[in-house]
Design a protein around this motif. Structure first.
Motif, PDB file in Angstrom:
ATOM      1  N   ALA A 157       0.835  -1.206   0.000  1.00 17.48           N
ATOM      2  CA  ALA A 157       0.000   0.000   0.000  1.00 17.48           C
ATOM      3  C   ALA A 157       0.873   1.260   0.000  1.00 17.48           C
ATOM      4  O   ALA A 157       0.557   2.244  -0.678  1.00 17.48           O
ATOM      5  CB  ALA A 157      -0.929   0.002   1.210  1.00 17.48           C
ATOM      6  N   ALA A 158       1.979   1.237   0.749  1.00 14.42           N
ATOM      7  CA  ALA A 158       2.892   2.384   0.754  1.00 14.42           C
ATOM      8  C   ALA A 158       3.507   2.581  -0.630  1.00 14.42           C
ATOM      9  O   ALA A 158       3.625   3.714  -1.122  1.00 14.42           O
ATOM     10  CB  ALA A 158       3.985   2.176   1.805  1.00 14.42           C
ATOM     11  N   ALA A 162       2.934   5.878  -3.008  1.00 15.01           N
ATOM     12  CA  ALA A 162       4.034   6.675  -3.571  1.00 15.01           C
ATOM     13  C   ALA A 162       3.819   6.912  -5.060  1.00 15.01           C
ATOM     14  O   ALA A 162       3.964   8.037  -5.555  1.00 15.01           O
ATOM     15  CB  ALA A 162       5.370   5.974  -3.316  1.00 15.01           C
ATOM     16  N   VAL A 163       3.436   5.853  -5.776  1.00 16.29           N
ATOM     17  CA  VAL A 163       3.203   5.986  -7.226  1.00 16.29           C
ATOM     18  C   VAL A 163       2.003   6.896  -7.487  1.00 16.29           C
ATOM     19  O   VAL A 163       2.036   7.746  -8.384  1.00 16.29           O
ATOM     20  CB  VAL A 163       3.008   4.596  -7.870  1.00 16.29           C
ATOM     21  N   THR A 164       0.965   6.762  -6.680  1.00 12.55           N
ATOM     22  CA  THR A 164      -0.240   7.584  -6.850  1.00 12.55           C
ATOM     23  C   THR A 164       0.044   9.068  -6.621  1.00 12.55           C
ATOM     24  O   THR A 164      -0.486   9.928  -7.323  1.00 12.55           O
ATOM     25  CB  THR A 164      -1.345   7.110  -5.878  1.00 12.55           C
ATOM     26  N   CYS A 165       0.883   9.376  -5.644  1.00 12.58           N
ATOM     27  CA  CYS A 165       1.183  10.772  -5.295  1.00 12.58           C
ATOM     28  C   CYS A 165       2.261  11.400  -6.180  1.00 12.58           C
ATOM     29  O   CYS A 165       2.442  12.611  -6.181  1.00 12.58           O
ATOM     30  CB  CYS A 165       1.633  10.863  -3.830  1.00 12.58           C
ATOM     31  N   TRP A 166       2.958  10.572  -6.933  1.00  9.46           N
ATOM     32  CA  TRP A 166       4.090  11.037  -7.742  1.00  9.46           C
ATOM     33  C   TRP A 166       3.628  11.879  -8.918  1.00  9.46           C
ATOM     34  O   TRP A 166       2.676  11.525  -9.624  1.00  9.46           O
ATOM     35  CB  TRP A 166       4.852   9.820  -8.246  1.00  9.46           C
ATOM     36  N   GLN A 167       4.307  13.001  -9.118  1.00  9.08           N
ATOM     37  CA  GLN A 167       4.092  13.835 -10.302  1.00  9.08           C
ATOM     38  C   GLN A 167       5.363  13.772 -11.140  1.00  9.08           C
ATOM     39  O   GLN A 167       6.383  14.348 -10.760  1.00  9.08           O
ATOM     40  CB  GLN A 167       3.796  15.289  -9.904  1.00  9.08           C
ATOM     41  N   PRO A 168       5.363  13.025 -12.241  1.00 11.94           N
ATOM     42  CA  PRO A 168       6.586  12.878 -13.037  1.00 11.94           C
ATOM     43  C   PRO A 168       7.226  14.226 -13.375  1.00 11.94           C
ATOM     44  O   PRO A 168       6.540  15.159 -13.779  1.00 11.94           O
ATOM     45  CB  PRO A 168       6.100  12.166 -14.299  1.00 11.94           C
ATOM     46  N   GLY A 169       8.527  14.296 -13.148  1.00 13.81           N
ATOM     47  CA  GLY A 169       9.275  15.513 -13.460  1.00 13.81           C
ATOM     48  C   GLY A 169       9.241  16.560 -12.364  1.00 13.81           C
ATOM     49  O   GLY A 169       9.805  17.634 -12.520  1.00 13.81           O
ATOM     50  N   VAL A 175      11.117   7.929  -5.358  1.00  7.58           N
ATOM     51  CA  VAL A 175      11.767   7.208  -4.263  1.00  7.58           C
ATOM     52  C   VAL A 175      11.589   7.962  -2.946  1.00  7.58           C
ATOM     53  O   VAL A 175      11.345   7.346  -1.899  1.00  7.58           O
ATOM     54  CB  VAL A 175      13.254   6.957  -4.580  1.00  7.58           C
ATOM     55  N   THR A 176      11.653   9.284  -2.990  1.00  9.90           N
ATOM     56  CA  THR A 176      11.426  10.090  -1.781  1.00  9.90           C
ATOM     57  C   THR A 176      10.024   9.853  -1.242  1.00  9.90           C
ATOM     58  O   THR A 176       9.823   9.691  -0.029  1.00  9.90           O
ATOM     59  CB  THR A 176      11.626  11.588  -2.086  1.00  9.90           C
ATOM     60  N   LEU A 177       9.039   9.808  -2.134  1.00 10.18           N
ATOM     61  CA  LEU A 177       7.657   9.547  -1.713  1.00 10.18           C
ATOM     62  C   LEU A 177       7.516   8.150  -1.109  1.00 10.18           C
ATOM     63  O   LEU A 177       6.788   7.967  -0.124  1.00 10.18           O
ATOM     64  CB  LEU A 177       6.698   9.718  -2.896  1.00 10.18           C
ATOM     65  N   LEU A 178       8.211   7.179  -1.685  1.00 15.42           N
ATOM     66  CA  LEU A 178       8.183   5.837  -1.109  1.00 15.42           C
ATOM     67  C   LEU A 178       8.705   5.865   0.322  1.00 15.42           C
ATOM     68  O   LEU A 178       8.093   5.298   1.230  1.00 15.42           O
ATOM     69  CB  LEU A 178       9.021   4.870  -1.946  1.00 15.42           C
ATOM     70  N   HIS A 179       9.845   6.538   0.527  1.00 15.42           N
ATOM     71  CA  HIS A 179      10.415   6.615   1.879  1.00 15.42           C
ATOM     72  C   HIS A 179       9.449   7.318   2.844  1.00 15.42           C
ATOM     73  O   HIS A 179       9.287   6.888   3.986  1.00 15.42           O
ATOM     74  CB  HIS A 179      11.773   7.322   1.860  1.00 15.42           C
ATOM     75  N   GLN A 180       8.801   8.364   2.371  1.00 12.76           N
ATOM     76  CA  GLN A 180       7.841   9.065   3.229  1.00 12.76           C
ATOM     77  C   GLN A 180       6.677   8.153   3.616  1.00 12.76           C
ATOM     78  O   GLN A 180       6.239   8.135   4.776  1.00 12.76           O
ATOM     79  CB  GLN A 180       7.318  10.322   2.520  1.00 12.76           C
ATOM     80  N   LEU A 185       4.526   4.027   8.109  1.00 14.38           N
ATOM     81  CA  LEU A 185       4.385   2.690   8.691  1.00 14.38           C
ATOM     82  C   LEU A 185       5.307   2.524   9.896  1.00 14.38           C
ATOM     83  O   LEU A 185       4.887   2.017  10.936  1.00 14.38           O
ATOM     84  CB  LEU A 185       4.721   1.610   7.661  1.00 14.38           C
ATOM     85  N   GLU A 186       6.543   2.952   9.722  1.00 15.62           N
ATOM     86  CA  GLU A 186       7.509   2.748  10.810  1.00 15.62           C
ATOM     87  C   GLU A 186       7.194   3.595  12.039  1.00 15.62           C
ATOM     88  O   GLU A 186       7.550   3.224  13.154  1.00 15.62           O
ATOM     89  CB  GLU A 186       8.934   3.016  10.308  1.00 15.62           C
ATOM     90  N   ARG A 187       6.494   4.706  11.847  1.00 13.77           N
ATOM     91  CA  ARG A 187       6.074   5.528  12.994  1.00 13.77           C
ATOM     92  C   ARG A 187       4.796   4.984  13.622  1.00 13.77           C
ATOM     93  O   ARG A 187       4.248   5.586  14.541  1.00 13.77           O
ATOM     94  CB  ARG A 187       5.807   6.976  12.558  1.00 13.77           C
TER      95      ARG A 187
END
Length: 195
Positions: A157-158, A162-169, A175-180, A185-187
């Motif tokens: 789901a994370a 990340a892919v859903t929130c990503w705006q290409p360019g 990758v930053t969105l994936l980490h966020q 989850l980790e919090r």
């Protein structure tokens, strides 16, 4: 090192994918035929069917080697927690696909035509099943263990978020969105506080 034949096959596959995604975006999926895709890619229909079964497969499905994904999860360093291992594997994968014009175009296509999203169910299931299998092998737990299933589903789901929130360019990058998303989850789903 890949052979010349393998590189040619991959180039043909990419040309067909690029043609399919481009035509889907320009004309809509219903108006595009396999013949249209072949003409744009400069190949025969016979060649098309050597690579894909349907036009949707060419336009929508990414090559996800489920065995390779499972193996990468298992092979992460032992001290990493299961979630840390998934973070590393997913980040490496997204860093690679974010460079692909086909992935960017496909992402935009799915936003423009959300009715296509359900057609990707098979690919998403295969991806999540590979994550489950990798986590099960890594932890020594069965595939149907609640920990394995919950961790895989949450990480998947994370990844999807990340892919859903990503705006290409644009920033932040994929990758930053994936980490966020994985940080959430980790919090333990506690919101981050500004400052």
């Amino acid at each position: 090192m890949t052979s010349l034949r393998e590189r040619k096959k991959e180039a043909t596959r990419d040309a067909l994918r690029h043609a399919a995604v481009t035509l889907y975006r320009e004309h809509g999926p219903q108006a595009v035929t396999v013949e249209d895709i072949c003409a744009k890619a400069g190949v025969s229909a016979r060649t098309f069917f050597n690579y894909f079964e349907t036009k949707d497969e060419a336009a929508l499905f990414l090559d996800v080697s489920t065995e390779q994904l499972r193996r990468r999860i298992i092979d992460r360093p032992a001290p990493e927690s299961p979630l840390q291992a998934l973070r590393a594997v997913f980040a490496a994968r997204l860093e690679q696909v974010a460079q692909s014009d086909i992935f960017r175009e496909r992402t935009l296509l799915l936003r423009e035509r959300p009715e296509l999203v359900p057609r990707m169910t098979h690919t998403n299931r295969a991806f999540e099943a590979a994550v489950v299998a990798g986590l099960a092998a890594r932890t020594g737990l069965p595939d149907d263990d609640i920990y394995v299933r919950t961790t895989a589903a949450a990480a998947f789901a994370a990844h999807r978020t990340a892919v859903t929130c990503w705006q290409p360019g644009e920033d932040p990058g994929l990758v930053t969105l994936l980490h966020q998303a994985l940080d959430v989850l980790e919090r333990g789903f506690t919101p981050s506080r500004p400052g």
